[in-house]
Design a protein around this motif. Structure first.
Motif, short mmCIF file in Angstrom:
data_model
loop_
_atom_site.label_atom_id
_atom_site.label_comp_id
_atom_site.label_asym_id
_atom_site.label_seq_id
_atom_site.Cartn_x
_atom_site.Cartn_y
_atom_site.Cartn_z
N GLY A 24 18.14 79.93 75.13
CA GLY A 24 17.16 79.27 74.28
C GLY A 24 17.33 79.63 72.82
O GLY A 24 16.37 79.66 72.05
N GLY A 281 9.80 67.90 71.36
CA GLY A 281 9.25 68.01 72.71
C GLY A 281 8.10 67.07 72.98
O GLY A 281 7.17 67.40 73.71
N ARG A 425 2.39 67.31 66.25
CA ARG A 425 3.44 68.24 65.84
C ARG A 425 4.04 67.77 64.52
O ARG A 425 4.19 66.57 64.29
N PRO A 475 11.88 68.79 80.25
CA PRO A 475 10.82 69.81 80.23
C PRO A 475 11.35 71.25 80.17
O PRO A 475 10.77 72.10 79.50
N GLU A 476 12.45 71.49 80.87
CA GLU A 476 13.05 72.83 80.83
C GLU A 476 13.56 73.15 79.43
O GLU A 476 13.39 74.28 78.93
N TYR A 478 12.46 71.82 76.62
CA TYR A 478 11.33 71.93 75.70
C TYR A 478 10.71 73.32 75.76
O TYR A 478 10.28 73.88 74.74
N ARG A 479 10.63 73.90 76.96
CA ARG A 479 10.04 75.24 77.09
C ARG A 479 10.83 76.28 76.29
O ARG A 479 10.26 77.23 75.76
N LYS A 480 12.13 76.05 76.19
CA LYS A 480 12.98 77.03 75.51
C LYS A 480 13.07 76.79 74.01
O LYS A 480 13.23 77.75 73.24
N CYS A 482 11.12 74.12 72.06
CA CYS A 482 10.11 73.32 71.36
C CYS A 482 8.70 73.88 71.46
O CYS A 482 7.73 73.15 71.20
N ALA A 483 8.57 75.13 71.84
CA ALA A 483 7.23 75.72 71.91
C ALA A 483 6.63 75.83 70.52
O ALA A 483 7.35 76.08 69.54
N THR A 485 5.00 77.36 67.36
CA THR A 485 5.05 78.69 66.77
C THR A 485 3.81 79.00 65.95
O THR A 485 3.51 80.16 65.68
#
Length: 514
Positions: A24, A281, A425, A475-476, A478-480, A482-483, A485
């Motif tokens: 990530g 994301g 966003r 989705p996987e 995005y978790r790494k 696009c979270a 901050t």
């Protein structure tokens, strides 16, 4: 191998993001600014100067030189390009590159000892490419609307739009019939660069193809009737339209000199806005995105296909499937930069101090910052308008006026989507401004989320490569990558002020167009 490369050819620069999907991590980021690093093209803002402010064109050879240079920068930075498993990219939307019949042959014979620009220059049937800022096709848009009426909007997602590729090609065919006749293929910026990387002509993806007034969004095929009216034989000059996860081909051996491996899969490129939808994301409905770049854009995944009755909003293909809405405001960062310069302010004052020393609502001061011709609403003759005397206002008040007015315009012109966005966003250079983020949160009455990578288009391209080539679900990814901050929440008292200012702004804007 878990590295994927995304390339974004924007208005003023080409950027690259190299990502490691296992960790990530952003492995390397590089950029080439056209004005600063390629001054020989005389395009300090990404386009060639022209006495007519509605004409905005760029040299495709500049994009090729920048592509060579950004890959050279990655190599010289020690990026492990030999481990790249897949590549995709992003291009500023709507711009068209017209090419003669020599293009496929020249692509197949690229010599790594020579730069791209010199080798591909003979393939250009039109030396300059109109870009998204061009507004010189008003007559052609009227002709298309007169011929097709509401069908154009309902079937292609937009009415005839001055910057869109179809009207641009109609004008080209009318004014330069010989050059148009010599054109064997028409590419978008995205598919042109994908073709160069793959060493053969690339399809146009649905996301970018929807910004041409030529793609029928019901069939996802070029609309033969609209294409033929737009320009004679145009359908035969267009590459195939394809889904965004299609692989265009293997990387040309030309690029081995940068450490990349020949044959590395190149997924079709898409437009900058569809890529940014992925890079933030936000490919599922419920989340909107505001991209604060040269132009400002407001876009979101659509739960249901609908078009804007006012004709300002557009429908493009969502790279993750389905459709996305988009509204484009031409006077984005260029307008903010002009106000900053006129006020003699630095960025710290613009992004922070100005709004710390003024009140929300700004005592009613509003402006229409049309330094350039505007898309939303359509304004072909530039000219800044105020409801106050700018000479009597402080620099802080003038800065708050442009930020609040831009936010109110976004809120006003996004209402056709009839969506209740749970969060928004922000991305792009101006997303770093804490003052602007708070104003947006208050105007939209929604949390504003920042993500770690400001260049969402290049990141989105890299994520699309990982999805198309590596089969990694979005989705996987995005978790790494696009979270959120940082989140800015709306302040209820400010939100009430802006809710009262919105009808005032609407009347001000409407009165200015009479």
């Amino acid at each position: 191998m878990s590295l994927y490369l995304g390339i974004d050819a924007g208005t003023q620069s080409i950027k690259a993001e190299l990502i490691d999907v296992e960790s990530g991590r952003i492995v390397e980021s590089c950029a080439v600014n056209f004005g600063a690093e390629l001054p020989q093209y005389g395009a300090p803002n990404g386009f060639c100067p022209h006495p007519d402010p509605t004409v905005r064109q760029a040299d495709p050879l500049m994009w090729l030189d920048a592509l060579d240079r950004v890959l050279e920068k990655l190599r010289d930075a020690g990026a492990p390009l030999d481990r790249v498993a897949g590549i995709s990219g992003s291009g500023q939307q709507h711009g068209s590159v017209c090419l003669n019949a020599e293009f496929p042959r020249l692509l197949a014979a690229l010599d790594p000892a020579r730069p791209l620009a010199g080798q591909l220059a003979p393939a250009l049937s039109r030396p300059l490419a109109p870009i998204w800022m061009d507004r010189s096709t008003h007559a052609e848009c009227e002709e298309l609307d007169a011929r097709f009426g509401e069908r154009l909007r309902l079937d292609t997602g937009s009415p005839a739009i001055e910057r869109f590729t179809g009207p641009q090609l109609r004008k080209f065919a009318k004014e330069q019939p010989a050059a148009y006749a010599a054109t064997a293929s028409v590419h978008l910026v995205s598919s042109f660069l994908a073709s160069v990387l793959a060493g053969k002509p690339s399809p146009i993806d649905y996301g970018d193809g929807a910004g041409m007034n030529l793609l029928n969004l019901k069939s996802l095929q070029w609309d033969a009737e609209i294409a033929e009216f737009t320009a004679p034989g145009l359908a035969g000059k267009l590459p195939a339209a394809a889904p965004s996860d299609m692989v265009a081909g293997g990387l040309s051996p030309y690029f081995e000199k940068y450490g990349l491996r020949a044959g590395t899969p190149v997924a079709v490129f898409s437009g900058d806005n569809p890529n940014s939808l992925v890079g933030t994301g936000a490919t599922e409905p419920g989340v909107a995105v505001i991209s604060l770049g040269t132009s400002d854009t407001f876009f979101a995944a659509m739960a249901d296909f609908k078009t804007d009755p006012a004709g300002c909003g557009h429908v493009f293909g969502n790279p993750a499937g389905g459709f996305m809405s988009l509204i484009c405001f031409a006077n984005g960062s260029l307008a903010r930069e002009r106000v900053k310069e006129e006020c003699g302010a630095d960025w710290n004052f613009f992004d922070r101090t100005a709004c710390e020393t003024t009140l929300p609502g700004n005592h009613g001061k509003l402006m229409l910052p049309y330094f350039e011709p505007e898309n939303t609403p359509l304004v072909l003759t530039p000219g800044v308008k105020y409801n106050f005397n700018p000479n009597d206002a402080t620099p802080a008040e003038r800065i708050r006026a442009v930020l609040e007015s831009q936010a109110l315009s976004m809120r006003l012109h996004s209402r056709w989507q009839q969506a209740n966005f749970k969060r928004i966003r922000v991305t792009g250079g101006a997303s770093k401004s804490p003052a602007f983020r708070q104003i947006l949160a208050d105007v939209f009455e929604a949390p504003i989320e920042s993500i770690r990578v400001a260049n969402s288009a290049a990141l989105g391209a890299a994520l699309r490569a990982a999805n198309a080539v590596g089969g990694i679900p979005f989705p996987e990814l995005y978790r790494k990558f696009c979270a959120a901050t940082e989140t800015v929440s709306p302040i209820p008292a400010n939100a009430r002020i802006y809710a009262g200012r919105l009808p005032v702004f609407r009347q001000f804007e409407a009165a200015s167009r009479r």
